[in-house]
Design an enzyme around this catalytic site. Structure first.
Site, short mmCIF file in Angstrom:
data_model
loop_
_atom_site.label_atom_id
_atom_site.label_comp_id
_atom_site.label_asym_id
_atom_site.label_seq_id
_atom_site.Cartn_x
_atom_site.Cartn_y
_atom_site.Cartn_z
N ARG A 14 0.07 3.37 16.63
CA ARG A 14 -0.28 4.32 15.57
C ARG A 14 -0.09 5.79 15.97
O ARG A 14 0.44 6.58 15.19
CB ARG A 14 -1.71 4.09 15.08
CG ARG A 14 -1.96 2.73 14.45
CD ARG A 14 -0.97 2.39 13.39
NE ARG A 14 -1.33 1.19 12.64
CZ ARG A 14 -0.50 0.48 11.90
NH1 ARG A 14 0.76 0.85 11.80
NH2 ARG A 14 -0.91 -0.58 11.25
N ASP A 72 0.82 -1.22 0.00
CA ASP A 72 0.00 0.00 0.00
C ASP A 72 0.85 1.27 0.00
O ASP A 72 0.69 2.14 -0.84
CB ASP A 72 -0.93 0.03 1.23
CG ASP A 72 -2.04 -1.01 1.15
OD1 ASP A 72 -2.43 -1.35 0.02
OD2 ASP A 72 -2.48 -1.47 2.21
N SER A 123 -2.81 -9.82 6.07
CA SER A 123 -2.33 -8.48 6.39
C SER A 123 -1.84 -8.53 7.84
O SER A 123 -2.59 -8.80 8.76
CB SER A 123 -3.48 -7.47 6.25
OG SER A 123 -3.14 -6.28 6.91
N ASP A 166 -6.98 2.30 11.73
CA ASP A 166 -5.74 3.06 11.73
C ASP A 166 -5.90 4.48 11.17
O ASP A 166 -5.23 5.40 11.61
CB ASP A 166 -4.65 2.29 10.97
CG ASP A 166 -4.26 1.01 11.72
OD1 ASP A 166 -4.43 0.99 12.96
OD2 ASP A 166 -3.81 0.04 11.08
#
Ligand code: ARG
Length: 397
Positions: free
Chosen positions: A94, A14, A175, A124
């Site tokens: 995060r 990504d 993932s 996220d």
């Protein structure tokens, strides 16, 4: 000044796809990539750096492991940080990753935009954007995956066209997000609530069936609510977490399989491996149970739950979080002592706890002692449940 974008970069598919896109579709001349090490696998970190070099970005790798331990994992331990059975790990990393991107943006100056690779379905995006907006409210945030609703197969094809090495991206069906406190595995069939997770998704924990036939016993030492020693040896938080991680993982401790309610409202099946968290948090709870009063314990469960919700949402600078932490931190100096744990084939059991602040008194509680005059209990027992008994007589009338 060249038009500049700061990209939160993991080196995965990504965020790699974002690089040519930022140049070609969004017109940025200067792409700055920031990779934050919160306990990433070293080979992934190296790959991210190599890819950034290949793609010609201005790259920063930031080692934030110690900061992650002291400013994020330690508060999570004090709050027994949990959301729906998940010892929050990705969630608490995060905000730190976003903070580091902001620090880089401040350092280089002239940042026109931030970019991240989150989709519009996950959590996220909330956590990263909250921190960016809270600290640099004037800088716009671009999320190409969300804006363009890109599919994985499209991204792979695009990456090939743009000469981005995708390595095993094609075969990678899961993932995965890893940091010092936990590993999350999502995607593919794992999203189906009734699909049993295959053994291949696990990397940090051995199959409990294959774990050693004899238990491993360890002692954790806590001071001020955080672990400071393992088996009589004092060590840094980072070292301790890494050691407990290995011992617990070798005994199959730390697998979590839950249904999780995401921030956007989706209910999703999630798998985690968190051997250190699933050992250290129960130990911390056991010590709190020894030193806190009954009312404190009951109230702290509520405070912890609210803290967990805020941390899961990534609301790291919410004043309510500070309020909750005022209560949590008021208690922690007493959460000092040792906890003995038995790790055995996937289970972690507390087998002993000790503290100089223990509210336990052997002489009072023991069956053998005469210090507490038992005849005094007679009156207390007689009035016990008085109103409930009264209710019964009223009802019978
Ligand atoms: N559901 C977890 C959370 O929101 C884990 C997310 C992990 N992200 C990932 N890309 N695998 O904290």
């Amino acid at each position: 000044m060249p038009k500049t974008v700061v990209l939160v970069y993991s080196g995965g598919l990504d965020t790699s796809v974002c690089i040519p896109m930022m140049r070609e579709d969004y017109g940025f001349e200067r792409v700055v990539t920031v990779t934050v090490d919160v306990g990433l696998p070293p080979e992934e970190l190296k790959q991210a750096e190599e890819k950034a070099r290949l793609l010609g970005t201005e790259h920063y790798t930031i080692d934030a492991k110690n900061e992650f331990v002291t400013d994020y994992i330690f508060p999570a331990i004090k709050a027994n940080g949990d959301y729906q059975g998940y010892p929050i790990s990705t969630s608490i990393a995060r905000p730190l990753i976003a903070l580091k991107a902001v620090e880089v943006a401040r350092l280089i100056g002239g940042t026109d935009a931030f970019c991240h690779g989150c989709t519009g379905k996950g959590n996220d995006q909330f956590r990263i954007e909250f921190v960016m907006r809270a600290l640099m409210p004037d800088v716009p945030i671009i999320a190409p995956m969300r804006e363009k609703t890109l599919t994985r197969s499209w991204e792979i094809e695009y990456a090939e066209r743009k000469g981005i090495p995708i390595g095993q991206s094609k075969e990678k069906i899961w993932s995965i997000d890893e940091n010092l406190w936990g590993r999350s595995i999502e995607g593919g069939r794992l999203e189906e609530p009734d699909y049993a997770p295959p053994e291949e998704i696990f990397k940090w924990t051995v199959d409990p069936k294959k774990a050693p036939d004899t238990p491993t016993e360890i002692t954790l030492e806590f001071e001020n609510g955080v672990p400071v020693g393992l088996d009589g040896k004092r060590m840094s938080g980072l070292e301790l977490i890494q050691q407990v991680h290995k011992i617990a993982g070798a005994n199959g401790v730390g697998r979590v399989d839950i249904m999780e309610d995401r921030l956007i409202g989706l209910k999703v099946r999630e798998n985690y491996e968190c051997p250190a968290a699933k050992t250290i948090i129960p130990a911390h709870q056991a010590l709190e149970a020894l030193v806190c009063t009954k009312e404190e314990r009951a109230f702290k469960v509520l405070v912890d739950q609210k803290w967990g919700e805020l941390a899961y949402a990534g609301l790291w600078y919410d004043p309510f979080k500070d309020d909750l932490e005022a209560f949590i931190n008021q208690i922690q100096p007493r959460v000092t002592g040792t906890v003995n744990l038995r790790l055995f084939k996937g289970s972690c059991t507390v087998i002993g706890r000790a503290s100089k602040y223990a509210l336990y008194n052997e002489d009072l509680a023991s069956f053998d002692s005469r210090t507490f005059d038992q005849s005094e209990a007679v009156g207390i027992v007689k009035t016990h449940g008085m109103q409930a008994r009264m209710w019964r007589t009223v009802m019978d009338k």
